[in-house]
Design a protein around this motif. Structure first.
Motif, PDB file in Angstrom:
ATOM      1  N   HIS A   4       1.118  -1.321   0.582  1.00  0.00           N
ATOM      2  CA  HIS A   4       0.074   0.042  -0.456  1.00  0.00           C
ATOM      3  C   HIS A   4       0.804   1.405   0.118  1.00  0.00           C
ATOM      4  O   HIS A   4       1.825   1.285   0.213  1.00  0.00           O
ATOM      5  CB  HIS A   4      -0.554  -0.054   1.348  1.00  0.00           C
ATOM      6  CG  HIS A   4      -0.459   0.356   2.161  1.00  0.00           C
ATOM      7  ND1 HIS A   4      -0.050  -0.602   3.135  1.00  0.00           N
ATOM      8  CD2 HIS A   4       0.169   1.179   3.099  1.00  0.00           C
ATOM      9  CE1 HIS A   4       0.421  -0.002   4.492  1.00  0.00           C
ATOM     10  NE2 HIS A   4       0.179   0.993   4.302  1.00  0.00           N
ATOM     11  N   TRP A   5       0.232   2.322  -0.473  1.00  0.00           N
ATOM     12  CA  TRP A   5       0.972   3.613  -0.311  1.00  0.00           C
ATOM     13  C   TRP A   5       0.649   4.064   0.851  1.00  0.00           C
ATOM     14  O   TRP A   5      -1.005   4.844   0.817  1.00  0.00           O
ATOM     15  CB  TRP A   5       0.862   4.158  -1.905  1.00  0.00           C
ATOM     16  CG  TRP A   5       1.139   5.196  -2.343  1.00  0.00           C
ATOM     17  CD1 TRP A   5       0.677   6.828  -2.517  1.00  0.00           C
ATOM     18  CD2 TRP A   5       2.574   6.243  -2.288  1.00  0.00           C
ATOM     19  NE1 TRP A   5       1.538   7.709  -2.924  1.00  0.00           N
ATOM     20  CE2 TRP A   5       2.700   7.436  -2.603  1.00  0.00           C
ATOM     21  CE3 TRP A   5       3.750   5.200  -2.140  1.00  0.00           C
ATOM     22  CZ2 TRP A   5       4.269   7.698  -2.142  1.00  0.00           C
ATOM     23  CZ3 TRP A   5       5.402   5.760  -2.165  1.00  0.00           C
ATOM     24  CH2 TRP A   5       4.889   7.053  -2.316  1.00  0.00           C
ATOM     25  N   SER A   6       1.190   4.799   1.469  1.00  0.00           N
ATOM     26  CA  SER A   6       1.439   5.923   2.671  1.00  0.00           C
ATOM     27  C   SER A   6       0.944   7.208   2.135  1.00  0.00           C
ATOM     28  O   SER A   6       2.158   7.665   2.687  1.00  0.00           O
ATOM     29  CB  SER A   6       1.803   5.670   3.735  1.00  0.00           C
ATOM     30  OG  SER A   6       1.830   4.283   4.221  1.00  0.00           O
ATOM     31  N   GLY A   7       0.423   7.901   1.150  1.00  0.00           N
ATOM     32  CA  GLY A   7       0.620   8.462   0.182  1.00  0.00           C
ATOM     33  C   GLY A   7      -0.006   9.980   1.273  1.00  0.00           C
ATOM     34  O   GLY A   7       0.507  11.206   0.586  1.00  0.00           O
ATOM     35  N   PHE A 148      -1.299  14.957  -0.800  1.00  0.00           N
ATOM     36  CA  PHE A 148      -1.328  14.088  -0.747  1.00  0.00           C
ATOM     37  C   PHE A 148       0.196  13.301  -1.674  1.00  0.00           C
ATOM     38  O   PHE A 148       0.506  14.725  -3.152  1.00  0.00           O
ATOM     39  CB  PHE A 148      -2.040  12.597  -1.319  1.00  0.00           C
ATOM     40  CG  PHE A 148      -2.844  13.165  -3.057  1.00  0.00           C
ATOM     41  CD1 PHE A 148      -1.745  12.267  -4.228  1.00  0.00           C
ATOM     42  CD2 PHE A 148      -3.597  13.557  -3.407  1.00  0.00           C
ATOM     43  CE1 PHE A 148      -2.267  12.221  -5.001  1.00  0.00           C
ATOM     44  CE2 PHE A 148      -3.836  13.871  -4.589  1.00  0.00           C
ATOM     45  CZ  PHE A 148      -3.119  12.972  -5.679  1.00  0.00           C
ATOM     46  N   VAL A 151       2.032   8.824  -6.601  1.00  0.00           N
ATOM     47  CA  VAL A 151       2.006   7.939  -6.273  1.00  0.00           C
ATOM     48  C   VAL A 151       4.114   7.283  -7.491  1.00  0.00           C
ATOM     49  O   VAL A 151       3.616   7.836  -8.330  1.00  0.00           O
ATOM     50  CB  VAL A 151       1.227   6.617  -6.506  1.00  0.00           C
ATOM     51  CG1 VAL A 151       1.728   5.117  -6.391  1.00  0.00           C
ATOM     52  CG2 VAL A 151      -0.345   6.717  -5.769  1.00  0.00           C
ATOM     53  N   TRP A 165      -2.065  -0.619  -3.126  1.00  0.00           N
ATOM     54  CA  TRP A 165      -3.370   0.019  -3.020  1.00  0.00           C
ATOM     55  C   TRP A 165      -3.099   1.385  -1.768  1.00  0.00           C
ATOM     56  O   TRP A 165      -1.955   1.660  -1.262  1.00  0.00           O
ATOM     57  CB  TRP A 165      -4.258  -0.423  -2.186  1.00  0.00           C
ATOM     58  CG  TRP A 165      -5.596  -0.192  -0.908  1.00  0.00           C
ATOM     59  CD1 TRP A 165      -4.772   0.406   0.384  1.00  0.00           C
ATOM     60  CD2 TRP A 165      -6.290   0.104  -1.530  1.00  0.00           C
ATOM     61  NE1 TRP A 165      -6.097   0.859   0.208  1.00  0.00           N
ATOM     62  CE2 TRP A 165      -7.794   0.823  -0.875  1.00  0.00           C
ATOM     63  CE3 TRP A 165      -7.057   0.024  -2.550  1.00  0.00           C
ATOM     64  CZ2 TRP A 165      -8.197   0.860  -0.935  1.00  0.00           C
ATOM     65  CZ3 TRP A 165      -8.335   0.150  -3.111  1.00  0.00           C
ATOM     66  CH2 TRP A 165      -9.341   0.352  -2.609  1.00  0.00           C
ATOM     67  N   PHE A 166      -3.625   2.367  -2.849  1.00  0.00           N
ATOM     68  CA  PHE A 166      -4.291   3.730  -2.041  1.00  0.00           C
ATOM     69  C   PHE A 166      -5.395   3.906  -1.709  1.00  0.00           C
ATOM     70  O   PHE A 166      -6.129   5.222  -1.875  1.00  0.00           O
ATOM     71  CB  PHE A 166      -3.390   4.931  -3.088  1.00  0.00           C
ATOM     72  CG  PHE A 166      -3.198   6.497  -1.930  1.00  0.00           C
ATOM     73  CD1 PHE A 166      -3.405   7.002  -1.383  1.00  0.00           C
ATOM     74  CD2 PHE A 166      -3.435   7.316  -3.477  1.00  0.00           C
ATOM     75  CE1 PHE A 166      -3.055   7.924  -1.218  1.00  0.00           C
ATOM     76  CE2 PHE A 166      -3.661   8.822  -3.229  1.00  0.00           C
ATOM     77  CZ  PHE A 166      -3.307   8.664  -1.519  1.00  0.00           C
ATOM     78  N   TYR A 168      -7.968   6.216   0.485  1.00  0.00           N
ATOM     79  CA  TYR A 168      -8.312   8.262   0.212  1.00  0.00           C
ATOM     80  C   TYR A 168      -9.163   8.308   1.616  1.00  0.00           C
ATOM     81  O   TYR A 168     -10.239   7.804   1.767  1.00  0.00           O
ATOM     82  CB  TYR A 168      -8.583   8.353  -0.813  1.00  0.00           C
ATOM     83  CG  TYR A 168      -8.523  10.044  -1.072  1.00  0.00           C
ATOM     84  CD1 TYR A 168      -7.326  10.441  -2.227  1.00  0.00           C
ATOM     85  CD2 TYR A 168      -9.743  10.671  -0.731  1.00  0.00           C
ATOM     86  CE1 TYR A 168      -7.038  11.641  -2.453  1.00  0.00           C
ATOM     87  CE2 TYR A 168      -9.461  11.815  -1.437  1.00  0.00           C
ATOM     88  CZ  TYR A 168      -7.842  12.539  -1.819  1.00  0.00           C
ATOM     89  OH  TYR A 168      -7.840  14.184  -1.982  1.00  0.00           O
ATOM     90  N   GLY A 174     -10.407   3.314  -2.191  1.00  0.00           N
ATOM     91  CA  GLY A 174      -9.449   4.485  -3.009  1.00  0.00           C
ATOM     92  C   GLY A 174      -9.434   3.805  -4.131  1.00  0.00           C
ATOM     93  O   GLY A 174     -10.540   3.440  -4.664  1.00  0.00           O
ATOM     94  N   SER A 188     -10.892   2.400  -8.840  1.00  0.00           N
ATOM     95  CA  SER A 188     -11.887   3.016  -7.834  1.00  0.00           C
ATOM     96  C   SER A 188     -12.922   2.733  -7.312  1.00  0.00           C
ATOM     97  O   SER A 188     -13.637   2.812  -8.067  1.00  0.00           O
ATOM     98  CB  SER A 188     -10.746   4.597  -7.789  1.00  0.00           C
ATOM     99  OG  SER A 188     -11.324   5.160  -9.109  1.00  0.00           O
TER     100      SER A 188
END
Length: 215
Positions: A4-7, A148, A151, A165-166, A168, A174, A188
């Motif tokens: 996952h993306w911790s953006g 954010f 990515v 996975w991002f 939101y 997300g 999404s």
């Protein structure tokens, strides 16, 4: 491998307990307390080894800090075993191997190795990143502004991720991002909005909606 993306870069958009936990990780990484870092990551499943300080400006992850401080190879190996990405760049565009090389920590170069991109690949990933960021903004415009970090799609290829996975804030859902036949594929949705699902395909030339109404 899934990840996952911790953006999200707005601390106020995230649970305060999680932000405090991330601050602990960042503090311990800055100070080179390797045992404490590994213990935090091993104890808290929601804490990613690819997390930087939320609201920070350097985007240094624990792996970047190992390269800066010249940590033992065993620490680097364990972070990578836990899912740390050698290809992830900080705010200056440096990977951990770039930092280790500039700091003279040659004992880490093999452990932090990641292949360099050729010019066509760099152009492709830069275009994908921009199209994806535009899509995220478009899909979430009704939720109000959330800052954010875009990515970096190169990590999906270089880390051989099955998907990224991002999640939101406020979306209750997300973006699920993957690569198929050298195209970026994004699904999404919002879990609380029936039929909200959309699927897009991104190429260097743009972003196309290919399916909607699912989930």
């Amino acid at each position: 491998m899934n990840s996952h993306w911790s953006g999200i870069t707005d601390p106020e958009k995230l649970h305060s307990g999680f932000v405090d936990l991330v601050d602990q990780l960042a503090d311990q990484s800055r100070d080179g307390n390797w045992d404490a870092i590994l213990q935090l990551l091993g104890t808290h499943a929601n804490l990613s080894p690819n997390q930087w300080r939320i609201g920070g400006t350097s985007w240094f992850t624990p792996l970047h800090q190992t390269a800066w401080l010249g940590a033992p190879v065993e620490v680097v190996d364990e972070l990578i075993n836990q899912g740390a990405w050698c290809s992830l760049r900080n705010a200056d565009g440096d990977r951990a191997i770039d930092i280790a090389r500039s700091r003279g920590h040659s004992h880490l170069l093999d452990a932090l190795h990641v292949r360099d991109l050729n010019e066509p690949e760099r152009e492709k990933f830069q275009a994908w990143d921009q199209h994806l960021a535009d899509l995220i903004v478009q899909r979430t415009k009704s939720l109000g502004p959330v800052n954010f970090r875009p990515v970096p799609t190169e990590v999906i290829t270089l880390e051989e991720l099955e998907s990224l996975w991002f999640g939101y804030p406020g979306m209750y859902g997300g973006f699920l991002i993957s690569i198929h036949r050298d195209r970026l594929f994004i699904e999404s949705w919002s879990r609380v909005v029936g039929g909200s699902g959309q699927a897009h395909v991104i190429t260097k030339g743009g972003c196309v909606l290919v399916e909607e109404g699912f989930v």
